[in-house]
Design an enzyme around this catalytic site. Structure first.
Site, PDB file in Angstrom:
ATOM      1  N   GLU A  72       0.834  -1.212   0.000  1.00  0.00           N
ATOM      2  CA  GLU A  72       0.000   0.000   0.000  1.00  0.00           C
ATOM      3  C   GLU A  72       0.866   1.259   0.000  1.00  0.00           C
ATOM      4  O   GLU A  72       1.841   1.352   0.747  1.00  0.00           O
ATOM      5  CB  GLU A  72      -0.890  -0.028   1.245  1.00  0.00           C
ATOM      6  CG  GLU A  72      -2.308   0.362   0.957  1.00  0.00           C
ATOM      7  CD  GLU A  72      -2.999  -0.576  -0.022  1.00  0.00           C
ATOM      8  OE1 GLU A  72      -3.073  -0.219  -1.226  1.00  0.00           O
ATOM      9  OE2 GLU A  72      -3.459  -1.639   0.400  1.00  0.00           O
ATOM     10  N   ASP A  75       3.185   2.259  -4.917  1.00  0.00           N
ATOM     11  CA  ASP A  75       3.244   2.301  -6.397  1.00  0.00           C
ATOM     12  C   ASP A  75       3.792   3.636  -6.895  1.00  0.00           C
ATOM     13  O   ASP A  75       4.629   3.683  -7.800  1.00  0.00           O
ATOM     14  CB  ASP A  75       1.890   1.949  -7.047  1.00  0.00           C
ATOM     15  CG  ASP A  75       0.724   2.827  -6.622  1.00  0.00           C
ATOM     16  OD1 ASP A  75       0.870   3.638  -5.679  1.00  0.00           O
ATOM     17  OD2 ASP A  75      -0.358   2.717  -7.252  1.00  0.00           O
ATOM     18  N   GLY A 167     -12.200   2.554  -1.334  1.00  0.00           N
ATOM     19  CA  GLY A 167     -10.867   1.966  -1.463  1.00  0.00           C
ATOM     20  C   GLY A 167     -10.829   0.769  -2.394  1.00  0.00           C
ATOM     21  O   GLY A 167      -9.858   0.024  -2.412  1.00  0.00           O
ATOM     22  N   SER A 170     -13.251   2.464  -7.403  1.00  0.00           N
ATOM     23  CA  SER A 170     -14.394   2.771  -8.267  1.00  0.00           C
ATOM     24  C   SER A 170     -14.046   3.895  -9.252  1.00  0.00           C
ATOM     25  O   SER A 170     -14.457   3.853 -10.417  1.00  0.00           O
ATOM     26  CB  SER A 170     -15.613   3.162  -7.437  1.00  0.00           C
ATOM     27  OG  SER A 170     -15.299   4.270  -6.624  1.00  0.00           O
ATOM     28  N   ASP A 214      -4.190   0.772  -9.740  1.00  0.00           N
ATOM     29  CA  ASP A 214      -5.609   0.477  -9.965  1.00  0.00           C
ATOM     30  C   ASP A 214      -5.898   0.276 -11.442  1.00  0.00           C
ATOM     31  O   ASP A 214      -6.630  -0.631 -11.840  1.00  0.00           O
ATOM     32  CB  ASP A 214      -6.471   1.635  -9.430  1.00  0.00           C
ATOM     33  CG  ASP A 214      -6.111   1.999  -8.004  1.00  0.00           C
ATOM     34  OD1 ASP A 214      -5.428   1.194  -7.356  1.00  0.00           O
ATOM     35  OD2 ASP A 214      -6.508   3.085  -7.550  1.00  0.00           O
ATOM     36  N   ASN A 257     -12.765   9.867  -0.247  1.00  0.00           N
ATOM     37  CA  ASN A 257     -12.603  10.224  -1.649  1.00  0.00           C
ATOM     38  C   ASN A 257     -11.277  10.957  -1.756  1.00  0.00           C
ATOM     39  O   ASN A 257     -11.150  12.093  -1.329  1.00  0.00           O
ATOM     40  CB  ASN A 257     -13.769  11.128  -2.084  1.00  0.00           C
ATOM     41  CG  ASN A 257     -13.628  11.556  -3.530  1.00  0.00           C
ATOM     42  OD1 ASN A 257     -12.541  11.483  -4.106  1.00  0.00           O
ATOM     43  ND2 ASN A 257     -14.726  11.998  -4.107  1.00  0.00           N
TER      44      ASN A 257
HETATM   45  C1  GLA Z   1      -5.037   4.585  -4.446  1.00  0.00           C
HETATM   46  C2  GLA Z   1      -4.194   4.945  -5.670  1.00  0.00           C
HETATM   47  C3  GLA Z   1      -3.171   3.849  -5.959  1.00  0.00           C
HETATM   48  C4  GLA Z   1      -2.368   3.494  -4.708  1.00  0.00           C
HETATM   49  C5  GLA Z   1      -3.290   3.258  -3.512  1.00  0.00           C
HETATM   50  C6  GLA Z   1      -2.545   3.062  -2.228  1.00  0.00           C
HETATM   51  O1  GLA Z   1      -5.829   3.483  -4.730  1.00  0.00           O
HETATM   52  O2  GLA Z   1      -5.013   5.129  -6.794  1.00  0.00           O
HETATM   53  O3  GLA Z   1      -2.337   4.260  -7.025  1.00  0.00           O
HETATM   54  O4  GLA Z   1      -1.435   4.482  -4.430  1.00  0.00           O
HETATM   55  O5  GLA Z   1      -4.202   4.323  -3.334  1.00  0.00           O
HETATM   56  O6  GLA Z   1      -1.783   1.903  -2.272  1.00  0.00           O
END
Ligand code: GLA
Length: 481
Positions: A72, A75, A167, A170, A214, A257
């Site tokens: 988490e 990225d 989370g 969406s 995502d 959000n």
């Molecule tokens: C959101 C972001 C991802 C990532 C997560 C945390 O979902 O869109 O790129 O940074 O938070 O891991």
């Protein structure tokens, strides 16, 4: 150093297992399912489209949400993540029109209709409304889809069952489905990897500096496997999860959000600032460094060595903007321009030590998680659970992106699951827990009794949409009618 880092072996890292660059295939074309809940949703969507636009849609684009199992907030620092796609998704029914307009409706009346010129619109960053994510996807394909002529007008009807601000991605699913819809209607042939990268970039038009996880899993997911996703360049490797376990997703119902406040971008900037200060102290051209992973590569150090460097460089306390400028030998105006995003320029203090320690330790846990999944030993599930617990503690204590409600869910899972952690950006949203398959129902009953029965805002919700077991689902596709 907190105890949670004691399990990191020495020396691990940077000769990492390399993912495989996937063959450059496009999102698949599929037949509309003939039965089940997806078939029913598609039928309603076609009906809504037809009654609104007085014509049948030509096709439907689908993009799934995701649950991240571990990795988490790493990225955007250039480190690998470990998500799987979920069955919940965004469906967009699409038809072209001759008016040059982009007309958007949502099957949910609470989302207002929207219409604009398809070749001339602006995305309002101050207002992260649902249709802005659709506009991001359109703009992404306009900028990078490889078509040199103006776009044809499009009508779109949208149906989503990923709970918003939870989370489970969406917003990115909206961006991905929209980009896929626009590209397919203009017969542009774009690989899944290119879609993932275009969508990661274009979602930043709403202002969040997301990392790309995502969008990557939404396009690259494969049924039955989670994926390790690496960045710069984008690579993805399927990983079989241990048998006999269920991943249960539980929504804390505290909404988050990430585009509506600066918490998320503040973390991105804290990591960037920590990276630039360490680069400067190593005698590097600090402005060229945006990601901790980029710096690690150049310094040629292992992740634990980076953690030692962090501890030598920073104290575990907030640093004022002034102090940061002094360390970098620059002015506040220059820092605003070179480093900070629009919505973080007024922040006065940044935490550097704790944020960077989280990133390096979490980056390590991702590869440990993969190694344990691949080894399939008798102890695998206990070891994976331990990593999930460590990950949660790190996000809670070092990254400070948990929420009391998420912590409560994680506490309730202690002793009755192998491990549980927040998933996604945090500050609310969902938790994911790994539990024995045959105990999943009993565990969910426990959460209903101890958590949801006491939550006022559960009342109007279908419990199966806030608490569910999830299987790795396939990625984005086009349904042909
Ligand atoms: C959101 C972001 C991802 C990532 C997560 C945390 O979902 O869109 O790129 O940074 O938070 O891991």
């Amino acid at each position: 150093m907190p105890e949670i880092f004691n399990t990191i072996p020495w020396p691990p890292d940077i000769s990492r297992p390399q993912g495989t660059k996937m063959s450059a295939s496009c999102p698949p074309l599929q037949r509309v399912p003939s039965e089940g809940s997806k078939a029913e949703r598609l039928r309603c969507l076609v009906e809504t489209f037809t009654s609104e636009f007085s014509a049948k849609p030509q096709f439907c684009a689908r993009a799934p949400g995701r649950v991240n199992l571990i990795g988490e907030h790493v990225d955007y620092c250039g480190y690998a993540v470990f998500p799987m796609a979920i069955d919940l998704d965004i469906l967009i029914a699409v038809g072209s029109n001759a008016t040059g307009k982009l007309n958007l409706i949502n099957v949910e009346d609470s989302y207002p209709k929207f219409s604009c010129e398809i070749n001339n619109f602006e995305i309002d960053k101050s207002h992260p409304t649902w249709y802005n994510y659709i506009l991001c996807g359109v703009q992404g394909i306009q900028e990078e889809g490889g078509r040199n002529e103006p776009f044809t007008g499009l009508d779109m009807a949208v149906s989503g069952n990923i709970p918003p601000s939870s989370g489970l991605s969406s917003s990115s699913a909206l961006v991905c489905a929209s980009a896929l819809a626009v590209a397919h209607s203009h017969k542009l042939s774009i690989s899944k990897e290119d879609f993932a990268e275009i969508c990661a970039r274009c979602e930043r038009h709403v202002g969040t500096q997301g990392g790309g996880m995502d969008q990557a899993i939404s396009f690259l997911a494969t049924e039955g496997t989670a994926r390790v996703i690496e960045f710069n360049p984008l690579r993805s490797t399927p990983v079989n999860l241990p048998s006999g376990v269920s991943f249960v997703v539980a929504n804390s119902l505290a909404p988050m959000n990430k585009a509506a406040n600066s918490y998320y971008n503040c973390r991105v900037m804290e990591c960037r600032l920590a990276c630039q200060i360490m680069a400067k102290q190593a005698g590097l051209a600090w402005k060229e460094y945006q990601r901790l992973g980029q710096l690690q590569k150049v310094l040629g150090k292992s992740l634990p060595e980076m953690m030692t460097l962090v501890s030598r460089t920073f104290e575990s306390r907030p640093y004022s903007k002034k102090e940061i400028c002094k360390l970098l030998g620059t002015s506040e105006e220059d820092l605003d321009k070179t480093t900070l995003s629009e919505n973080t320029r007024s922040i006065e203090e940044f935490l550097l030590h704790d944020r960077a320690q989280h990133v390096f330790s979490e980056a390590h846990r991702v590869w440990e998680f993969k190694r344990i999944c691949d080894e399939k030993s008798d102890k695998s599930v206990e070891e994976l659970g331990k990593l999930m617990k460590e990950s949660h503690l790190s996000t809670k204590l070092l990254y400070e992106c948990s929420h009391p409600k998420l912590d409560k869910l994680v506490d309730l899972s202690e002793g009755v699951t192998f491990g549980a952690r927040l998933t996604g950006a945090g500050w609310g949203g969902c938790m994911v827990a790994m539990v024995k398959e045959e105990e999943a129902e009993e565990y969910k009953e426990l959460l209903v009794k101890e958590y949801y029965s006491q939550e006022a805002n559960t009342k109007d919700k279908d419990i199966n949409s806030v608490l569910f077991s999830s299987q790795p689902s396939p990625g984005a596709c086009i349904y042909e009618f």
